[in-house]
Scaffold this motif. Structure first.
Motif, mmCIF file in Angstrom:
data_model
loop_
_atom_site.group_PDB
_atom_site.id
_atom_site.type_symbol
_atom_site.label_atom_id
_atom_site.label_comp_id
_atom_site.label_asym_id
_atom_site.label_seq_id
_atom_site.Cartn_x
_atom_site.Cartn_y
_atom_site.Cartn_z
ATOM 1 N N ARG A 1 43.879 12.783 53.382
ATOM 2 C CA ARG A 1 43.668 14.074 52.714
ATOM 3 C C ARG A 1 44.974 14.690 52.229
ATOM 4 N NH1 ARG A 1 40.762 17.093 57.416
ATOM 5 N NH2 ARG A 1 40.278 18.752 55.917
ATOM 6 N N GLU B 1 47.127 12.204 58.197
ATOM 7 C CA GLU B 1 46.442 12.353 56.913
ATOM 8 C C GLU B 1 47.332 11.915 55.752
ATOM 9 O OE1 GLU B 1 43.384 12.980 56.386
ATOM 10 O OE2 GLU B 1 42.673 13.719 58.322
ATOM 11 N N SER C 1 45.486 20.837 52.394
ATOM 12 C CA SER C 1 44.829 19.868 51.518
ATOM 13 C C SER C 1 44.320 20.519 50.234
ATOM 14 C CB SER C 1 43.645 19.222 52.253
ATOM 15 O OG SER C 1 42.564 20.138 52.347
ATOM 16 N N GLU D 1 41.379 20.429 49.351
ATOM 17 C CA GLU D 1 40.058 20.981 49.647
ATOM 18 C C GLU D 1 40.097 22.509 49.736
ATOM 19 O OE1 GLU D 1 38.878 19.188 53.289
ATOM 20 O OE2 GLU D 1 39.279 17.158 52.582
#
Length: 267
Positions: free
Chosen positions: A3, A29, A232, A234
């Motif tokens: 990520r 990650e 991230s 996201e």
């Protein structure tokens, strides 16, 4: 588990406690993580543990009380890796004298605020020019404290400094959001680490556990997971937020633990 692939992430104060948890999860990650702290031996140990698991990490000496150290960290990382994507301001001066209003001199109060709030401010100031060069923008995550949520019986300088970090987070997001900068804050609750567990009295642990809505104390990974999300892509739409991660400790009225013992749902 990628990520944070290709992101260069600085985690200040990452040679112990919460900082190690954040750094290791970022490395898992696929980020390149810059470990920082005053203790070179402890810092290199964290780097070795990360690289042994296939992660990428590099140590840079860092002192939150020294402005030259902050400048050197940012410039050296930018020169070595060509970019900085995420700055996680975790370091704090917890070892400094603190207490009640009547116990502290103005100089002692100012020293804590200068380190914990002023140091965070200066790290952001140093990093902004580099972060703003990124095509996708830059990302700042400040580590606050539940000490800023409500009044308590001591550590007034630390609490005031961390309350300032909350507000600093919102102002930085407001000022630089249009330039592609995200700035969020994570406020940990009671986080038990290998470094502090022996120093926390059992009676204090019991008080906290009776008010936590789950059945355990927090650990560094709890904060690390939230930081991974905020670091991230996201979390692209998350900006200017102050997020409390405390197992629900500060989400309820102060009588809940006592009512539980009474098996009562109301007074």
């Amino acid at each position: 588990m990628e990520r944070l692939k290709d992101k260069v992430i600085i985690v200040t104060g990452s040679t112990s406690g919460i900082g190690i948890g954040i750094a290791k999860l970022c490395a898992k990650e696929a980020a390149t993580v810059v470990i920082t702290g005053r203790n070179v031996e402890r810092g290199q140990k964290v780097v070795d543990e990360i690289t042994a698991e296939g992660g990428k990490a590099w140590f840079h000496a860092f002192d939150l009380t020294n402005t030259d150290s902050m400048h050197s960290l940012i410039t050296d990382v930018a020169e070595k890796f060509g970019r900085i994507d995420v700055l996680i301001n975790n370091a704090a001066g917890m070892g400094m004298k603190d207490g009640r209003v009547d116990e502290l001199s103005l100089e002692e109060f100012n020293a804590v605020v200068a380190t914990d709030l002023g140091g965070t401010f200066n790290m952001i100031k140093e990093a902004l020019p580099i972060l703003m060069k990124n095509e996708k923008g830059g990302n700042i995550i400040n580590i606050g404290s539940m000490a800023s949520v409500a009044g308590d019986l001591g550590t007034i300088a630390y609490a005031c400094a961390k309350a300032g970090v909350d507000k600093l987070t919102e102002y930085v997001a407001c000022m630089y959001g249009p330039s592609g900068i995200r700035c969020n804050c994570v406020r940990p609750g009671l986080i038990v680490t290998p470094q502090n567990e022996a120093r926390i009295p059992d009676a204090l642990k019991d008080i906290f556990l009776s008010n936590i809505l789950g059945k355990r104390y927090g650990n560094p990974e709890d904060i690390g997971h939230l930081c991974v999300y905020l670091a991230s892509d996201e979390a692209e739409y998350m900006n200017g937020q102050v997020l409390t991660c405390d197992g629900g400790l500060n989400s309820h009225t102060p009588t809940v633990a006592q009512f539980r013992q009474m098996a009562s749902r109301t007074w």
